[in-house]
Scaffold this active site. Structure first.
Site, short mmCIF file in Angstrom:
data_model
loop_
_atom_site.label_atom_id
_atom_site.label_comp_id
_atom_site.label_asym_id
_atom_site.label_seq_id
_atom_site.Cartn_x
_atom_site.Cartn_y
_atom_site.Cartn_z
N CYS A 67 -33.62 31.37 -18.81
CA CYS A 67 -32.18 31.10 -18.73
C CYS A 67 -31.42 32.35 -18.26
O CYS A 67 -31.55 32.76 -17.12
CB CYS A 67 -31.67 30.55 -20.05
SG CYS A 67 -30.08 29.70 -19.90
N LEU A 68 -30.62 32.98 -19.12
CA LEU A 68 -29.91 34.19 -18.72
C LEU A 68 -30.91 35.26 -18.29
O LEU A 68 -30.67 36.01 -17.32
CB LEU A 68 -29.04 34.71 -19.87
CG LEU A 68 -28.23 35.99 -19.57
CD1 LEU A 68 -27.20 35.75 -18.49
CD2 LEU A 68 -27.57 36.52 -20.83
N HIS A 107 -35.31 25.68 -20.56
CA HIS A 107 -35.71 26.13 -21.89
C HIS A 107 -37.04 25.48 -22.30
O HIS A 107 -37.04 24.38 -22.85
CB HIS A 107 -34.64 25.77 -22.92
CG HIS A 107 -33.46 26.68 -22.90
ND1 HIS A 107 -33.27 27.69 -23.82
CD2 HIS A 107 -32.40 26.76 -22.05
CE1 HIS A 107 -32.14 28.34 -23.56
NE2 HIS A 107 -31.60 27.80 -22.48
N GLU A 160 -38.83 26.12 -24.75
CA GLU A 160 -38.93 25.98 -26.21
C GLU A 160 -38.18 24.76 -26.72
O GLU A 160 -38.31 24.39 -27.89
CB GLU A 160 -38.38 27.24 -26.89
CG GLU A 160 -36.88 27.28 -27.14
CD GLU A 160 -36.04 27.41 -25.87
OE1 GLU A 160 -34.82 27.18 -25.94
OE2 GLU A 160 -36.59 27.75 -24.81
N SER A 193 -26.09 30.64 -26.71
CA SER A 193 -25.67 30.43 -25.33
C SER A 193 -24.35 29.67 -25.24
O SER A 193 -23.72 29.63 -24.19
CB SER A 193 -26.75 29.68 -24.54
OG SER A 193 -27.91 30.47 -24.40
N GLY A 198 -24.51 27.56 -17.24
CA GLY A 198 -23.39 27.31 -16.35
C GLY A 198 -23.43 28.18 -15.11
O GLY A 198 -22.54 28.10 -14.27
N PHE A 199 -24.46 29.04 -15.00
CA PHE A 199 -24.67 29.88 -13.83
C PHE A 199 -26.07 29.59 -13.28
O PHE A 199 -26.96 29.15 -14.00
CB PHE A 199 -24.54 31.36 -14.18
CG PHE A 199 -23.16 31.79 -14.52
CD1 PHE A 199 -22.34 32.41 -13.57
CD2 PHE A 199 -22.64 31.58 -15.79
CE1 PHE A 199 -21.05 32.80 -13.89
CE2 PHE A 199 -21.35 31.96 -16.13
CZ PHE A 199 -20.55 32.58 -15.16
#
Length: 362
Positions: free
Chosen positions: A252-253, A335, A337, A45, A296-297
């Site tokens: 995340c993404l 996250h 994990e 990432s 960052g998004f």
């Protein structure tokens, strides 16, 4: 050897090189974790980003192969206040300096990281570069200004695996899980395997229809770098997954791609969330978890009966989780994990297994 950190506004920080003697440009970000520099550097990432660590002393426990989150350093560079060249840890196999040199990544120490972090918080994450040289040159700033930035960048297809592979032991596993690799961290795969899934990892651009032919039972969308809106192939695949009612988990993404598929928008944050101390509240239970984050998004959304928000960030109220009424979906921005970070949210991997199990039984 001297090293110079140059920001796109012309600010110059002079320090010393402790990595590979080269130059590198990227987006300058900061991470507030107190430990875990090896995991941070090897997290995909961080592609095209130079990481500032706010904890002042870095390198004191060295490097060990078990702490790799991918096969190499993914970050474009490292910025620290004080580098420790003599690690004190029985597991250490090399120094952080040697680790950076092995992968030809620059590092700069002696920087006022507190000042730099305050600048980023006030002005947003700038483009910048690390340059190892005996003296400053105006060409450094020119190279920084050529960097296109992270916005609109599709980096998932850059860091993804080249081909499908199996992770862990699939013997006797009840459910086959397809993991889309947008930059997946190794510890995510470990925990999916430990939860009981037979894990298969696929390249980011693999059509969902092709994966469905493998007889998978559920899908996982991984973390990764870049702008989620640029990953149009991922949005198309996620739409197919939703239309075919496969259980789905996104981190995340992956969470951002799910949001875009559901018709929501994403936006680039001013300086993002990166560190192991982000408080997240479950709107279902009221419980607060301390989470590890690197993004960052963010998804821009309002809660509704059909698509409720499940988690929010208590620092800035940004969306940390979304659901789809009646659909077997888990989607979180943070996250669970960790690696590095707290373990408060690791229950989500077992929760997803239970969700798949109950869905298949129906």
């Amino acid at each position: 050897m001297k090293a110079f950190l140059v920001l796109e506004n012309g600010d110059v920080y002079e320090g010393e090189s402790f990595g590979y003697e080269t130059h590198s440009v990227g987006e300058i970000v900061f991470n507030t974790s107190m430990a875990g520099y090896q995991e941070i550097l090897t997290d995909p990432s961080y592609a095209n980003q130079i990481v500032t660590l706010t904890y002042p002393m870095i390198g004191n426990y060295g490097i060990h192969p078990e702490n790799m989150e991918s096969g190499k350093i993914q970050a474009a560079g490292m910025i620290v206040k004080e580098y420790v060249d003599r690690p004190s840890n029985f597991k250490a196999q090399k120094t952080l300096s040697q680790f950076l040199k092995d992968y030809k990544i620059p590092g700069i120490q002696g920087i006022d990281t507190r000042k730099l972090t305050r600048f980023i918080r006030t002005n947003g994450a700038p483009n910048g570069g690390i340059f190892v040289a005996n003296e400053y040159s105006d060409s450094f700033l020119a190279q920084v200004k050529k960097f296109p930035g992270i916005a609109d960048a599709d980096l998932a297809k850059v860091v993804t695996t080249d081909k499908k592979y199996e992770f862990g032991s699939n013997a006797g596993k009840k459910y086959k899980l397809a993991v889309y690799d947008y930059g997946v961290k190794t510890n995510i795969l470990r925990l999916l395997d430990a939860a009981g899934f037979a894990v298969s990892v696929y390249p980011a651009q693999t059509p969902a229809s092709e994966i469905m032919k493998d007889g998978v039972d559920a899908f996982f969308l991984s973390n990764g770098p870049g702008d989620p809106a640029a990953c149009t192939y991922a949005i198309d695949s996620t739409k197919a997954i939703l239309e075919n009612n496969y259980p789905l988990f996104g981190i995340c993404l992956g969470h951002q791609i799910i949001g875009l598929t559901l018709g929501k928008k994403t936006e680039k944050m001013k300086f993002g969330h990166r560190g192991g101390n982000q408080p997240v509240k479950s709107l279902e239970t009221g419980k607060v978890e301390i989470t590890s984050q690197n993004h960052g998004f963010a998804v821009v959304a309002e809660s509704s009966e059909k698509e409720p928000i499940s988690f929010i960030n208590l620092n800035d109220d940004t969306v940390e989780g979304i659901l789809k009424s009646g659909y077997p979906l888990l989607s979180v921005q943070y996250h669970p994990e960790s690696s590095p970070g707290p373990n408060d949210s690791r229950y989500l991997f077992q929760k997803f297994y239970d969700l798949v199990d109950s869905t298949k039984k129906k």
